[in-house]
Design a protein around this motif. Structure first.
Motif, mmCIF file in Angstrom:
data_model
loop_
_atom_site.group_PDB
_atom_site.id
_atom_site.type_symbol
_atom_site.label_atom_id
_atom_site.label_comp_id
_atom_site.label_asym_id
_atom_site.label_seq_id
_atom_site.Cartn_x
_atom_site.Cartn_y
_atom_site.Cartn_z
ATOM 1 N N UNK A 4 0.824 -1.199 0.000
ATOM 2 C CA UNK A 4 0.000 0.000 0.000
ATOM 3 C C UNK A 4 0.862 1.254 0.000
ATOM 4 N N UNK A 5 1.941 1.270 0.746
ATOM 5 C CA UNK A 5 2.803 2.452 0.770
ATOM 6 C C UNK A 5 3.550 2.615 -0.545
ATOM 7 N N UNK A 6 3.911 1.507 -1.185
ATOM 8 C CA UNK A 6 4.571 1.588 -2.488
ATOM 9 C C UNK A 6 3.622 2.140 -3.549
ATOM 10 N N UNK A 7 2.355 1.745 -3.495
ATOM 11 C CA UNK A 7 1.375 2.249 -4.453
ATOM 12 C C UNK A 7 1.130 3.747 -4.261
ATOM 13 N N UNK A 14 -1.710 2.781 -11.594
ATOM 14 C CA UNK A 14 -1.852 1.501 -12.270
ATOM 15 C C UNK A 14 -3.307 1.384 -12.704
ATOM 16 N N UNK A 15 -3.527 1.316 -14.017
ATOM 17 C CA UNK A 15 -4.879 1.276 -14.558
ATOM 18 C C UNK A 15 -4.991 0.103 -15.524
#
Length: 49
Positions: A4-7, A14-15
């Protein structure tokens, strides 16, 4: 939690694009709204920058 922190740190989201929506490319879904919008563009025109 690490994922979650990387995102959150990513600049590019990211789609995933759904290919099944391509069937709507040449279909006018709301012809009344399109006609109204075209009339307004003829009268008023595009906004000036």
């Amino acid at each position: 939690m690490k994922v979650a922190t990387e995102l959150k740190k990513r600049k590019i989201p990211i789609v995933k694009i759904d290919k099944s929506l391509n069937k709507f490319d040449d279909v006018i879904l709301f012809p009344e709204k399109l006609e109204k919008a075209n009339e307004m563009l003829k009268k008023i025109g595009l906004p000036k920058i």
